[in-house]
Motif scaffolding. Structure first.
Motif, mmCIF file in Angstrom:
data_model
loop_
_atom_site.group_PDB
_atom_site.id
_atom_site.type_symbol
_atom_site.label_atom_id
_atom_site.label_comp_id
_atom_site.label_asym_id
_atom_site.label_seq_id
_atom_site.Cartn_x
_atom_site.Cartn_y
_atom_site.Cartn_z
ATOM 1 N N MET A 166 0.859 -1.187 0.000
ATOM 2 C CA MET A 166 0.000 0.000 0.000
ATOM 3 C C MET A 166 0.895 1.236 0.000
ATOM 4 O O MET A 166 1.744 1.383 0.876
ATOM 5 N N PHE A 167 0.733 2.090 -1.012
ATOM 6 C CA PHE A 167 1.478 3.348 -1.045
ATOM 7 C C PHE A 167 0.532 4.471 -0.678
ATOM 8 O O PHE A 167 -0.581 4.532 -1.195
ATOM 9 N N VAL A 168 0.962 5.323 0.189
ATOM 10 C CA VAL A 168 0.117 6.442 0.598
ATOM 11 C C VAL A 168 0.873 7.746 0.362
ATOM 12 O O VAL A 168 2.011 7.897 0.790
ATOM 13 N N THR A 169 0.255 8.660 -0.362
ATOM 14 C CA THR A 169 0.801 10.001 -0.539
ATOM 15 C C THR A 169 -0.304 10.988 -0.188
ATOM 16 O O THR A 169 -1.457 10.598 -0.030
ATOM 17 N N THR A 170 0.043 12.237 -0.059
ATOM 18 C CA THR A 170 -0.967 13.245 0.246
ATOM 19 C C THR A 170 -0.926 14.349 -0.799
ATOM 20 O O THR A 170 0.148 14.873 -1.103
ATOM 21 N N ASP A 171 -2.082 14.647 -1.404
ATOM 22 C CA ASP A 171 -2.211 15.750 -2.364
ATOM 23 C C ASP A 171 -3.047 16.836 -1.712
ATOM 24 O O ASP A 171 -3.849 16.565 -0.823
ATOM 25 N N VAL A 172 -2.862 18.033 -2.204
ATOM 26 C CA VAL A 172 -3.744 19.128 -1.801
ATOM 27 C C VAL A 172 -4.622 19.456 -3.000
ATOM 28 O O VAL A 172 -4.127 19.782 -4.073
ATOM 29 N N GLN A 173 -5.930 19.263 -2.842
ATOM 30 C CA GLN A 173 -6.874 19.503 -3.943
ATOM 31 C C GLN A 173 -7.922 20.499 -3.467
ATOM 32 O O GLN A 173 -8.648 20.224 -2.506
ATOM 33 N N GLY A 174 -8.008 21.633 -4.151
ATOM 34 C CA GLY A 174 -8.991 22.652 -3.792
ATOM 35 C C GLY A 174 -8.830 23.110 -2.350
ATOM 36 O O GLY A 174 -9.812 23.388 -1.666
ATOM 37 N N GLY A 175 -7.607 23.139 -1.920
ATOM 38 C CA GLY A 175 -7.343 23.628 -0.576
ATOM 39 C C GLY A 175 -7.475 22.584 0.513
ATOM 40 O O GLY A 175 -7.253 22.870 1.680
ATOM 41 N N ARG A 176 -7.857 21.371 0.157
ATOM 42 C CA ARG A 176 -7.958 20.326 1.186
ATOM 43 C C ARG A 176 -6.964 19.203 0.902
ATOM 44 O O ARG A 176 -6.631 18.928 -0.251
ATOM 45 N N ARG A 177 -6.531 18.603 1.956
ATOM 46 C CA ARG A 177 -5.538 17.524 1.829
ATOM 47 C C ARG A 177 -6.254 16.211 1.580
ATOM 48 O O ARG A 177 -7.195 15.866 2.297
ATOM 49 N N VAL A 178 -5.829 15.515 0.557
ATOM 50 C CA VAL A 178 -6.435 14.234 0.190
ATOM 51 C C VAL A 178 -5.349 13.163 0.179
ATOM 52 O O VAL A 178 -4.353 13.287 -0.535
ATOM 53 N N ARG A 179 -5.560 12.128 0.964
ATOM 54 C CA ARG A 179 -4.614 10.992 0.964
ATOM 55 C C ARG A 179 -4.855 10.158 -0.277
ATOM 56 O O ARG A 179 -5.992 9.795 -0.570
ATOM 57 N N ARG A 180 -3.808 9.874 -1.008
ATOM 58 C CA ARG A 180 -3.935 8.976 -2.168
ATOM 59 C C ARG A 180 -3.370 7.622 -1.766
ATOM 60 O O ARG A 180 -2.197 7.500 -1.424
ATOM 61 N N VAL A 181 -4.204 6.629 -1.781
ATOM 62 C CA VAL A 181 -3.818 5.284 -1.344
ATOM 63 C C VAL A 181 -3.787 4.369 -2.553
ATOM 64 O O VAL A 181 -4.811 4.195 -3.237
ATOM 65 N N THR A 182 -2.630 3.828 -2.858
ATOM 66 C CA THR A 182 -2.508 2.899 -3.982
ATOM 67 C C THR A 182 -2.737 1.481 -3.485
ATOM 68 O O THR A 182 -2.011 1.002 -2.610
ATOM 69 N N VAL A 183 -3.761 0.841 -3.994
ATOM 70 C CA VAL A 183 -4.125 -0.518 -3.558
ATOM 71 C C VAL A 183 -3.454 -1.502 -4.508
ATOM 72 O O VAL A 183 -3.826 -1.620 -5.675
ATOM 73 N N MET A 184 -2.462 -2.179 -3.994
ATOM 74 C CA MET A 184 -1.680 -3.096 -4.825
ATOM 75 C C MET A 184 -2.349 -4.470 -4.887
ATOM 76 O O MET A 184 -3.241 -4.787 -4.098
ATOM 77 N N GLN A 185 -1.848 -5.271 -5.832
ATOM 78 C CA GLN A 185 -2.365 -6.636 -5.981
ATOM 79 C C GLN A 185 -2.279 -7.400 -4.657
ATOM 80 O O GLN A 185 -1.269 -7.368 -3.966
ATOM 81 N N GLY A 186 -3.383 -8.051 -4.292
ATOM 82 C CA GLY A 186 -3.417 -8.823 -3.059
ATOM 83 C C GLY A 186 -3.835 -8.010 -1.851
ATOM 84 O O GLY A 186 -3.821 -8.517 -0.732
ATOM 85 N N GLN A 187 -4.209 -6.746 -2.073
ATOM 86 C CA GLN A 187 -4.543 -5.884 -0.935
ATOM 87 C C GLN A 187 -6.015 -5.477 -0.927
ATOM 88 O O GLN A 187 -6.706 -5.529 -1.944
ATOM 89 N N VAL A 188 -6.444 -5.053 0.247
ATOM 90 C CA VAL A 188 -7.790 -4.508 0.464
ATOM 91 C C VAL A 188 -7.621 -3.225 1.256
ATOM 92 O O VAL A 188 -6.793 -3.173 2.166
ATOM 93 N N TYR A 189 -8.375 -2.202 0.904
ATOM 94 C CA TYR A 189 -8.342 -0.973 1.704
ATOM 95 C C TYR A 189 -9.751 -0.413 1.804
ATOM 96 O O TYR A 189 -10.460 -0.296 0.803
ATOM 97 N N VAL A 190 -10.157 -0.097 3.014
ATOM 98 C CA VAL A 190 -11.458 0.542 3.243
ATOM 99 C C VAL A 190 -11.204 1.943 3.784
ATOM 100 O O VAL A 190 -10.355 2.130 4.672
ATOM 101 N N GLY A 191 -11.915 2.913 3.243
ATOM 102 C CA GLY A 191 -11.721 4.310 3.596
ATOM 103 C C GLY A 191 -11.923 4.568 5.083
ATOM 104 O O GLY A 191 -12.726 3.903 5.745
ATOM 105 N N THR A 192 -11.192 5.578 5.564
ATOM 106 C CA THR A 192 -11.246 5.905 6.991
ATOM 107 C C THR A 192 -12.340 6.918 7.295
ATOM 108 O O THR A 192 -12.633 7.182 8.453
ATOM 109 N N GLY A 193 -12.932 7.505 6.241
ATOM 110 C CA GLY A 193 -13.908 8.582 6.443
ATOM 111 C C GLY A 193 -13.293 9.953 6.202
ATOM 112 O O GLY A 193 -13.990 10.937 6.007
ATOM 113 N N GLU A 194 -11.962 10.011 6.208
ATOM 114 C CA GLU A 194 -11.250 11.241 5.879
ATOM 115 C C GLU A 194 -11.148 11.349 4.361
ATOM 116 O O GLU A 194 -11.356 10.363 3.663
#
Lengths: 125, 184
Positions: free
Chosen positions: B1-29
């Motif tokens: 899982m790769f996680v980076t943070t972008d700023v979009q429209g003034g808000r910070r958005v975590r970009r989570v790369t879901v690799m083969q064999g992985q599962v990711y469920v959003g945190t609500g952020e």
């Protein structure tokens, strides 16, 4: 008890039920399946068949595995029936809750059919 | 899982790369789940009431019957259940979940049509589990880049050069892959 072990599996995933059925029937088990805790209790209530061991998932709609275990342990008929949890979860907190509810053991998915077989035979003999 | 943070429209958005064999469920952020697919499948599930969403990324559908192979994180049959369960622990309700399915390209002509088999499995699994498939973009011979907003349930699927797709190969796993038994 006859030589054939009768397993009740409780899992809301149709695909997981199919995998369990294939793994268990090929190893000589008699298998009955329910899609959640409510369905399992209804079947057990209506059926006169003996169940030797119950294998239940935790996260299920209507009634989860914890609720099922508690409901079963409150009945004299199932007070001594082995109940194994089969879950993708493996946290100590969840295991402790299952143990407190009356579970006999915990198996982590993805399951290894041979390990499941060994555990089933161990808790039923 | 790769996680980076972008700023979009003034808000910070975590970009989570879901690799083969992985599962990711959003945190609500604010998050954006991304992946690149060839013959693999990514299933995005979303519960519009709980506003919880997640993505998985699997290589193959399920082990052949009688093969003795454990349905581990290489397989959709396991990763679909993992995704559903993790959604449920975050408040998702299975009967409310909507699915988007992407990938399943047949990247190399003349070879086994793994992509088709994967897409067929995903459709069948969702049908059997009573989960509505609301969008599907599968098949063909091109790779895809997926973006999924797990809070809003919005997806974006773009076709990209096949060379951009990661090579599909089984996830290297430890010997004790699963099925650990603990008797109380």
């Amino acid at each position: 008890m006859s030589d054939t072990i009768h397993v009740l599996t409780v899992d809301d995933s149709a695909s997981m039920r199919a995998l369990l059925r294939a793994a268990l029937t090929s190893r000589g088990y008699m298998v009955t399946q329910a899609e959640d805790g409510v369905a399992a209790l209804e079947w057990l209530s209506d059926s006169a068949e003996e169940i030797d061991v119950i294998v239940t998932d935790i996260n299920m709609p209507r009634m989860d595995g914890f609720g099922l275990i508690e409901a079963l342990r409150s009945q004299v008929r199932f007070r001594d029936c082995p109940i194994l949890v089969l879950s993708t979860e493996s946290s100590d907190e969840k295991k402790a809750r299952a143990r407190s509810a009356g579970a006999t053991g915990w198996i982590v998915k993805p399951f290894d059919a041979d390990k499941l077989d060994t555990a089933l035979r161990r808790v039923t003999h | 899982m790769f996680v980076t943070t972008d700023v979009q429209g003034g808000r910070r958005v975590r970009r989570v790369t879901v690799m083969q064999g992985q599962v990711y469920v959003g945190t609500g952020e604010p998050e954006m789940l991304t992946t690149v697919l060839g013959s693999c499948i990514a299933c995005c599930l979303y519960d519009p009431v709980a506003q919880v969403g997640g993505m998985n990324h699997f290589l193959l559908a399920e082990p052949s019957p009688g093969s003795g192979t454990i349905a581990d994180r290489n397989y959709g049959v396991y990763l679909m259940e993992l995704l559903i369960n993790q959604m449920m622990t975050r408040g998702g309700v299975k009967s409310r979940m909507k699915a988007h399915v992407y990938g399943g390209a047949n990247m190399h002509s003349g070879m086994a049509r793994i992509g088709d088999a994967n897409a067929l499995f995903a459709r069948g699994f969702l049908r059997d589990e009573g989960i509505a498939l609301v969008r599907e973009d599968t098949g063909g011979e091109s790779a895809r880049r997926i973006e999924f907003d797990p809070v809003l349930g919005r997806t974006r699927c773009r076709v990209i050069e096949a060379a951009a797709a990661p090579a599909a190969k089984p996830v290297v796993r430890p010997r004790q892959v699963g099925g650990e038994v603990e008797l109380f």
